[in-house]
Design a protein around this motif. Structure first.
Motif, short mmCIF file in Angstrom:
data_model
loop_
_atom_site.label_atom_id
_atom_site.label_comp_id
_atom_site.label_asym_id
_atom_site.label_seq_id
_atom_site.Cartn_x
_atom_site.Cartn_y
_atom_site.Cartn_z
N SER A 170 0.81 -1.22 0.00
CA SER A 170 0.00 0.00 0.00
C SER A 170 0.84 1.26 0.00
CB SER A 170 -0.91 0.01 1.23
OG SER A 170 -0.14 -0.03 2.42
N VAL A 171 2.17 1.12 -0.11
CA VAL A 171 3.06 2.28 -0.11
C VAL A 171 3.27 2.75 -1.55
CG1 VAL A 171 5.32 3.15 0.55
CG2 VAL A 171 4.24 1.37 1.91
N SER A 172 3.11 4.05 -1.75
CA SER A 172 3.34 4.62 -3.07
C SER A 172 4.15 5.90 -2.95
CB SER A 172 2.00 4.90 -3.78
OG SER A 172 1.21 5.79 -3.02
N VAL A 173 4.83 6.23 -4.02
CA VAL A 173 5.62 7.46 -4.10
C VAL A 173 4.87 8.44 -4.98
CG1 VAL A 173 7.85 8.47 -4.68
CG2 VAL A 173 7.71 6.09 -3.94
N ARG A 174 4.75 9.67 -4.50
CA ARG A 174 4.09 10.70 -5.31
C ARG A 174 5.15 11.63 -5.90
NH1 ARG A 174 -0.18 15.35 -3.51
NH2 ARG A 174 1.36 15.57 -1.87
N PHE A 175 5.11 11.77 -7.20
CA PHE A 175 5.99 12.69 -7.92
C PHE A 175 5.23 13.97 -8.26
CE2 PHE A 175 8.12 8.68 -8.47
CZ PHE A 175 9.47 8.98 -8.65
N ALA A 176 5.95 15.04 -8.44
CA ALA A 176 5.36 16.31 -8.87
C ALA A 176 6.31 16.98 -9.83
CB ALA A 176 5.08 17.21 -7.66
N THR A 177 5.77 17.70 -10.81
CA THR A 177 6.64 18.45 -11.71
C THR A 177 7.35 19.54 -10.93
OG1 THR A 177 4.93 20.05 -12.32
CG2 THR A 177 5.09 18.04 -13.65
N VAL A 178 8.49 19.95 -11.44
CA VAL A 178 9.25 21.02 -10.79
C VAL A 178 8.39 22.27 -10.65
CG1 VAL A 178 11.20 22.61 -11.09
CG2 VAL A 178 11.50 20.15 -11.51
N GLY A 179 7.64 22.59 -11.72
CA GLY A 179 6.78 23.78 -11.68
C GLY A 179 5.71 23.68 -10.63
N ASN A 180 5.01 22.53 -10.56
CA ASN A 180 3.95 22.35 -9.57
C ASN A 180 4.50 22.32 -8.15
OD1 ASN A 180 1.94 22.29 -11.48
ND2 ASN A 180 1.91 20.07 -11.66
N TYR A 181 5.68 21.72 -7.99
CA TYR A 181 6.28 21.66 -6.65
C TYR A 181 6.59 23.07 -6.15
CZ TYR A 181 9.11 19.85 -2.82
OH TYR A 181 9.61 19.56 -1.57
N ILE A 182 7.16 23.88 -7.02
CA ILE A 182 7.47 25.26 -6.63
C ILE A 182 6.19 26.04 -6.38
CG2 ILE A 182 8.48 27.43 -7.43
CD1 ILE A 182 10.60 25.80 -8.89
N ASP A 183 5.17 25.82 -7.23
CA ASP A 183 3.88 26.50 -7.02
C ASP A 183 3.30 26.16 -5.65
OD1 ASP A 183 3.93 27.72 -9.48
OD2 ASP A 183 2.73 26.18 -10.49
N GLY A 184 3.37 24.87 -5.27
CA GLY A 184 2.83 24.46 -3.98
C GLY A 184 3.55 25.11 -2.83
N LEU A 185 4.90 25.16 -2.92
CA LEU A 185 5.67 25.80 -1.85
C LEU A 185 5.37 27.29 -1.78
CD1 LEU A 185 9.16 24.07 -2.23
CD2 LEU A 185 7.44 23.65 -0.48
N GLN A 186 5.29 27.94 -2.94
CA GLN A 186 5.02 29.37 -2.95
C GLN A 186 3.62 29.67 -2.43
OE1 GLN A 186 5.95 30.50 -7.05
NE2 GLN A 186 7.90 31.34 -6.39
N LYS A 187 2.66 28.82 -2.75
CA LYS A 187 1.30 29.02 -2.24
C LYS A 187 1.27 28.92 -0.72
CE LYS A 187 -3.43 27.22 -2.44
NZ LYS A 187 -4.31 26.14 -2.94
N SER A 188 1.97 27.91 -0.18
CA SER A 188 2.02 27.77 1.28
C SER A 188 2.68 28.98 1.92
CB SER A 188 2.79 26.49 1.65
OG SER A 188 2.14 25.35 1.15
N LEU A 189 3.74 29.47 1.29
CA LEU A 189 4.43 30.64 1.85
C LEU A 189 3.55 31.89 1.77
CD1 LEU A 189 8.04 30.09 0.46
CD2 LEU A 189 7.29 29.92 2.83
N LYS A 190 2.80 32.03 0.67
CA LYS A 190 1.89 33.18 0.55
C LYS A 190 0.82 33.15 1.63
CE LYS A 190 2.44 33.93 -4.44
NZ LYS A 190 1.81 33.79 -5.78
N GLU A 191 0.29 31.94 1.90
CA GLU A 191 -0.70 31.82 2.98
C GLU A 191 -0.08 32.19 4.32
OE1 GLU A 191 -1.98 27.80 2.67
OE2 GLU A 191 -3.35 28.18 0.98
#
Length: 720
Positions: free
Chosen positions: A590-611
């Motif tokens: 039941s273990v899986s690895v989640r990948f994210a594009t470089v662009g989406n990963y940066i977007d997610g971090l920036q969104k969290s920082l903006k919040e």
């Protein structure tokens, strides 16, 4: 003045109530989730996170057969995190026909039944796709279930395959002997030991969301502000106490009269709690437990008001009647209080700015990384690991062998790369090679043959074959001298020794090395995440990495996540063939690895920082407003204590500087001290906020001087 105090007090009490209600809702969500676990795992259970997909399907098939024959009920839990942040607790059931299945004990929250035997039988006796609770298909929904809005939803459905298995099965209708026999049957069918099935190998934790943490911080800040305002008002009312004592009042009568408005404000918290409970709890029965939750959700606010009131009345109860009647007060005491309040608020503002400086720098570095990595914006990096019931937050090292096995299986697939860059600084070179090393700092690239081919570095086929067979292959720049080449070989051997590891590669069984030279004049990408690091560089020392020649430093780091640490990278071709719609790929059970594009990963971090920046901005605004109020209180204290002096100076034509010189100097020095500290700490935000506080504080003194000085003169003259 009394109306202003009442309005401010009521506003703060209301905000205390709201922040308390929201924070308690977050705590209740975690409590409810743990209650579900307690209800489930108090029964016999087997654990499945260590099983492969084929083993899970075999387990499911065997269980389906056994439940039909013996009538017990199997249940598993899955957690799904919605985009809104809410959690869906899905309980999947496997049982015999409704009239033959064992009874299921009920699970209730706040006296409201969530799951019981009748519900389970209703779900299992209907359509295979039928469910109760959360879901969009109203035609398949058997029944509604209570929920915590925007927090925790429940869903009960049938288990139709082994794919949706959680990390454990629990059983209803089995005693210890029956369970022991069941485990033996299942272990035989699946091909694992009974200990494997009954040993819990993984778990996950639920944490408070950012909104709830913000409400907790707001509650603490509002409690402090309310307490300080109450104490300030109490000290300003000491003269009034003297007047009332001469009129025959007792201290208790005066205290009663002063804090009675807060008692009525506390009563206003009751509807806040009740409304909050109805908004938060959907489908719950209104009973004594429901009312208890509603009242309990505002209890922290009630306690905060009570503590503030108790602290505030202490000066009134301790002052001697003679001193109160004659108006003899400690000027130092007034100043100490006002100064302490102001210093606490200013210190909090500057500390917050220093704390936020790192996220601000991180945001700048992310912007730099986005620009530098633009060519690879659509490539994928490892984002995180997931169990069936949610994101895994434990030690990733337990899955390093599984991750290595997955990479070894797919390293030759198109678009799968191993990439790791490191700048060997002088300290690192000395640490591995000794003090006699004369090699200058250099960039080190550990990369798979596929990546080196992608960036145009020509590698002879025979070297690739040697690397595939387990030899450590290094490419050294042709520009190195003979002595530098020998030193470099010694350094690389020392830096990547085959130390003990759970993952044993061919190289570690029989360490062999091969060194070759290459033209290192070409500029290669450094994969920088530090704004100070160069984007490209030449003179790379290259290690040709395959699954067979890895050392522990590489094989056990395959589970590393994020832009800087993720060593496995996929391009769009590999992602389309290996990943599902959510960017996940299974590596073990039941273990899986989640990948994210470089662009989406940066977007997610920036969104969290903006919040985070937005929340900090709100807190900073509250602190600034509090500082203004405290400065005005400071002026009011001076007006009360030095009324005659202020009156004389005002009549003689003194301006704001002449009337409140000490106060202006105090707020100016404090603000400048904060600016100096932030300058030393290289905190740009703190310096900006410091200048703003300097202006705001002096402006507040000027406004308070204009509005109150004339009133002080009239009040003083009337008393004379």
């Amino acid at each position: 003045m009394k109306r202003m105090w009442s309005a401010v007090s009521l506003l703060i009490v209301a905000l205390l109530g709201i922040s308390s209600v929201v924070f308690v809702k977050g705590i209740f969500e975690i409590f409810a989730s743990k209650q579900v676990d307690g209800w489930l795992y108090s029964r016999p259970a087997i654990y499945t996170s260590q099983l492969t997909d084929s083993q899970k399907n075999a387990l499911y098939s065997e269980l389906r057969s056994l439940t039909s024959e013996e009538g017990f009920v199997a249940m598993t839990r899955n957690n799904e995190r919605l985009q809104s942040g809410a959690l869906v607790c899905e309980l999947s059931v496997l049982s015999a026909a409704a009239d033959e299945q064992a009874p299921v004990d009920e699970f209730a929250l706040l006296g409201t039944v969530i799951v019981d035997d009748a519900l389970v039988k209703g779900v299992c006796s209907g359509d295979p796709n039928g469910y109760a609770g959360y879901g969009d298909d109203v035609f398949q929904r058997v029944s509604e279930l209570p929920s915590i809005r925007s927090g925790l939803y429940f869903r009960v459905d049938q288990m139709n395959s082994g794919d949706g298995l959680g990390d454990a099965y629990v059983f209803f209708g089995l005693d210890d002997d029956d369970f022991r026999v069941l485990v033996e049957d299942l272990s035989s069918a699946v091909g694992v030991s009974p200990e494997t099935l009954t040993t819990k190998m993984s778990g996950s934790a639920t944490e408070l969301g950012l909104l709830y943490m913000f409400c907790a911080g707001s509650f603490a800040l509002l409690s402090l502000v309310f307490c300080l305002l109450m104490v300030t008002r109490s000290l300003l009312e000491l003269k009034t106490l003297g007047t009332h004592l001469m009129l025959g009042w007792s201290k208790l009568d005066f205290v009663n009269d002063m804090v009675s408005p807060q008692a009525f404000e506390v009563l206003a918290l009751v509807p806040v709690g009740i409304i909050g409970a109805f908004v938060a709890l959907d489908g719950f029965t209104v009973n004594s437990a429901f009312v208890g939750y509603a009242l309990g959700s505002v209890l922290p606010a009630v306690l905060a008001v009570f503590v503030a009131a108790v602290i505030a009345v202490i000066p009134l109860l301790l002052v001697k009647p003679v001193e109160a009647i004659h108006g003899r007060y400690s000027r130092r005491g007034f100043y100490v209080l006002a100064v302490a309040v102001y210093l606490v608020c200013v210190a909090a503002a500057f500390a917050g700015c220093i704390y936020m400086d790192q996220p601000l720098c991180m945001y700048k570095e992310l912007a730099h990384t986005r620009s530098a990595w633009q060519e690879y914006e659509d490539w994928y990096v490892v984002r995180d690991f997931w169990l069936e019931d949610g994101r895994y937050t434990g030690n990733l090292g337990v899955y390093s062998e599984d991750m290595y096995a997955w990479y070894a299986e797919h390293e030759h697939d198109e678009g799968v790369y191993f990439i790791n860059t490191k700048l060997f600084k002088e300290t690192t070179i000395k640490a591995y090679g000794g003090p006699d090393m004369t090699i200058k700092p250099f960039w080190y690239l550990a990369a798979s043959p596929s990546y080196l081919e992608q960036i145009g570095v020509d590698i002879p086929d025979e070297l690739v074959q040697e690397a595939e067979q387990g030899t450590r292959v290094y490419l050294l720049p042709e520009s190195l001298s003979a002595s530098e080449t020998e030193q470099m070989k010694d350094l690389l051997v020392a830096a990547r020794k085959p130390l003990d590891s759970n993952i044993v590669t061919r190289f570690m069984e029989n360490p062999t090395y091969e060194f070759a030279s290459y033209d290192a004049g070409k500029e290669l990408f450094t994969w920088p995440t530090d704004a100070e690091a160069p984007v490209t560089s030449d003179g790379f020392v290259i290690a040709l990495i395959t699954a067979n020649n890895m050392v522990y430093f590489e094989s056990e780091s395959l589970t590393a996540t994020g832009l800087e640490s993720s060593q496995i990278k996929l391009d769009e071709r590999a992602a389309s063939s290996l990943l599902d719609e959510e960017g996940k790929v299974g590596i073990c059970g039941s273990v899986s690895v989640r990948f994210a594009t470089v662009g989406n990963y940066i977007d997610g971090l920036q969104k969290s920082l903006k919040e985070l920046f937005a929340l900090f901005g709100i807190v900073l605004a509250v602190l600034a407003a509090t500082i203004v109020v405290m400065v005005m209180c400071l002026v009011e204290v001076v007006n009360r204590v030095s009324a005659r002096e202020i009156s004389v100076k005002y009549v003689l034509g003194f301006g704001t500087w002449g009337l409140y010189r000490r106060e202006i100097l105090f707020v100016t020095i404090v603000s400048l001290a904060g600016i100096v500290v932030c300058t030393i700490a290289k905190c740009n935000a703190g310096m900006i906020v410091g200048v703003a506080l300097l202006v705001i504080s002096n402006l507040a003194i000027a406004i308070a001087s204009r509005r109150r000085s004339a009133a002080v003169v009239l009040e003083t003259v009337s008393k004379e």
